[in-house]
Design an enzyme around this catalytic site. Structure first.
Site, PDB file in Angstrom:
ATOM      1  N   HIS A  35       1.086  -1.444   0.104  1.00 20.64           N
ATOM      2  CA  HIS A  35       0.038   0.006  -0.039  1.00 20.64           C
ATOM      3  C   HIS A  35       0.718   1.071  -0.007  1.00 20.64           C
ATOM      4  O   HIS A  35       0.522   2.133  -0.789  1.00 20.64           O
ATOM      5  CB  HIS A  35      -0.958  -0.192   1.342  1.00 20.64           C
ATOM      6  CG  HIS A  35      -1.877  -1.228   1.302  1.00 20.64           C
ATOM      7  ND1 HIS A  35      -1.841  -2.134   2.332  1.00 20.64           N
ATOM      8  CD2 HIS A  35      -2.897  -1.499   0.584  1.00 20.64           C
ATOM      9  CE1 HIS A  35      -2.678  -2.848   2.144  1.00 20.64           C
ATOM     10  NE2 HIS A  35      -3.653  -2.680   1.170  1.00 20.64           N
ATOM     11  N   LYS A 149      -1.126  -6.437  -8.117  1.00 21.67           N
ATOM     12  CA  LYS A 149      -1.254  -7.598  -7.387  1.00 21.67           C
ATOM     13  C   LYS A 149      -2.626  -8.231  -7.465  1.00 21.67           C
ATOM     14  O   LYS A 149      -2.976  -9.352  -7.627  1.00 21.67           O
ATOM     15  CB  LYS A 149      -1.042  -7.404  -5.950  1.00 21.67           C
ATOM     16  CG  LYS A 149      -1.652  -8.175  -4.872  1.00 21.67           C
ATOM     17  CD  LYS A 149      -1.029  -9.261  -4.572  1.00 21.67           C
ATOM     18  CE  LYS A 149      -1.501 -10.357  -3.349  1.00 21.67           C
ATOM     19  NZ  LYS A 149      -2.916 -10.220  -3.314  1.00 21.67           N
TER      20      LYS A 149
HETATM   21  P1  AMP Z   1      -6.542  -3.947  -0.337  1.00 20.73           P
HETATM   22  O1  AMP Z   1      -6.393  -2.929   0.781  1.00 20.73           O
HETATM   23  O2  AMP Z   1      -5.910  -5.128  -0.160  1.00 20.73           O
HETATM   24  O3  AMP Z   1      -8.009  -3.648  -0.985  1.00 20.73           O
HETATM   25  O4  AMP Z   1      -5.751  -3.421  -1.674  1.00 20.73           O
HETATM   26  C1  AMP Z   1      -5.566  -2.011  -1.717  1.00 20.73           C
HETATM   27  C2  AMP Z   1      -4.867  -1.671  -2.886  1.00 20.73           C
HETATM   28  O5  AMP Z   1      -3.356  -2.016  -2.582  1.00 20.73           O
HETATM   29  C3  AMP Z   1      -5.290  -2.607  -4.210  1.00 20.73           C
HETATM   30  O6  AMP Z   1      -5.297  -1.645  -5.316  1.00 20.73           O
HETATM   31  C4  AMP Z   1      -4.273  -3.607  -4.048  1.00 20.73           C
HETATM   32  O7  AMP Z   1      -4.189  -4.114  -5.520  1.00 20.73           O
HETATM   33  C5  AMP Z   1      -3.141  -3.033  -3.842  1.00 20.73           C
HETATM   34  N1  AMP Z   1      -2.012  -4.103  -2.997  1.00 20.73           N
HETATM   35  C6  AMP Z   1      -2.312  -4.998  -2.259  1.00 20.73           C
HETATM   36  N2  AMP Z   1      -1.179  -5.630  -1.874  1.00 20.73           N
HETATM   37  C7  AMP Z   1      -0.384  -5.181  -2.855  1.00 20.73           C
HETATM   38  C8  AMP Z   1       1.103  -5.700  -3.100  1.00 20.73           C
HETATM   39  N3  AMP Z   1       1.783  -6.272  -2.556  1.00 20.73           N
HETATM   40  N4  AMP Z   1       1.850  -4.688  -4.165  1.00 20.73           N
HETATM   41  C9  AMP Z   1       1.137  -3.530  -4.534  1.00 20.73           C
HETATM   42  N5  AMP Z   1      -0.175  -3.480  -4.520  1.00 20.73           N
HETATM   43  C10 AMP Z   1      -0.867  -4.039  -3.426  1.00 20.73           C
END
Ligand code: AMP
Length: 277
Positions: A35, A149
């Site tokens: 993030h 991801k």
């Molecule tokens: P989430 O909080 O899991 O819904 O993710 C929020 C954002 O962070 C989304 O756009 C995900 O694709 C991105 N994200 C989560 N994990 C990663 C990672 N390891 N690398 C890059 N972006 C990520």
């Protein structure tokens, strides 16, 4: 270091960004270095950087982990402050779903929402696209940054912004990984010690697939599947597609995607690769 402003409603958001250009990173909190990378990528793309933290009930099926999803708001604020976030938008469920989470209007993700992740989680992308459309309506960003991801999610959000003419530039950001290659995820904390070691084989399988790329899509799948098998991992899917998740073409850029349950969590990962002609 002054922390970000916390906004709970559209009026508070408006007061905080006051008509400047806005770059936006939507999250469900439990922020990690993946993030942080998104926030740093988004920082120069607008005058005001907004991050949202909202665990969206409609993207979880009734048997999934909505209640158990990690909530670490104070630590998340520290990450946002470090990344230079100006405004953290942390709405309540009634702000996001005025008629309740069963709101009568929702976004149909179309055929791409029914394959891969959508076949394991049939209501997931309807929930994701609906909340993203609402967040775009509330935050009114110029640019929004999402992680590669969740590649199918990123692809569907590009379609959402284009097909519903939302006018938000969608920017993808490369996956951030642990030193052994495991893609960072808020759910990795649920891996047991043994499963954490096995989990590294998911990204190792992708690397084996990339190396086999010049020999064509079939060889990519064989090479990646062999690595998963070494660790006793049986994938929900392992596929090669084109970069827009359509059929892969020889001699062109492609995407290799995998999902597999390792212990409790379901791990997702993907990579770009080039296929031989
Ligand atoms: P989430 O909080 O899991 O819904 O993710 C929020 C954002 O962070 C989304 O756009 C995900 O694709 C991105 N994200 C989560 N994990 C990663 C990672 N390891 N690398 C890059 N972006 C990520």
């Amino acid at each position: 270091m002054t922390g970000p402003i916390i906004a709970r409603t559209r009026a508070e958001l408006l007061a905080a960004h006051g008509g400047s250009s806005v770059s936006f990173v939507p999250t469900m909190g439990a922020l990690h270095d993946g993030h942080l990378q998104l926030l740093e990528h988004a920082r120069p793309l607008g005058e005001t950087l907004v991050a949202s933290i909202f665990v969206n009930p409609t993207q979880f099926a009734p048997d999934e982990d909505f209640d158990a999803y990690p909530r670490t708001f104070d630590a998340d604020l520290d990450v946002c402050a470090r990344a230079g976030v100006d405004v953290v938008f942390a709405p309540s469920v009634p702000t996001m779903y005025p008629a309740g989470p069963g709101d009568s209007i929702s976004v149909d993700p179309g055929p791409l929402g029914t394959v891969l992740e959508g076949s394991a989680r049939p209501t997931h992308f309807r929930g994701v696209l609906t909340v993203v459309a609402k967040l775009f309506g509330l935050v009114r960003p110029d640019v929004a940054v999402f992680g590669e991801k969740d590649y199918q999610q990123l692809t569907l959000i590009r379609h959402l912004s284009r097909e519903l003419a939302l006018g938000v530039d969608i920017v993808g950001c490369p996956t951030v990984r642990e030193p052994d290659g495991l893609a960072m995820s808020s759910r990795n904390r649920y891996l047991s010690e043994d499963d954490r070691k096995r989990a590294a084989y998911v990204s190792a399988a992708l690397r084996a697939g990339v190396s086999a790329g010049p020999r064509g899509a079939e060889s990519v799948l064989v090479a990646a599947a062999a690595v998963l098998e070494t660790a006793g991992i049986n994938p929900d899917y392992l596929v090669v597609t084109d970069p827009d998740l359509g059929p892969a073409r020889p001699g062109a850029e492609a995407r290799l995607l995998v999902a597999a349950r390792v212990g409790t969590p379901r791990l997702l990962d993907n990579t770009s690769l080039t296929l031989g002609a």
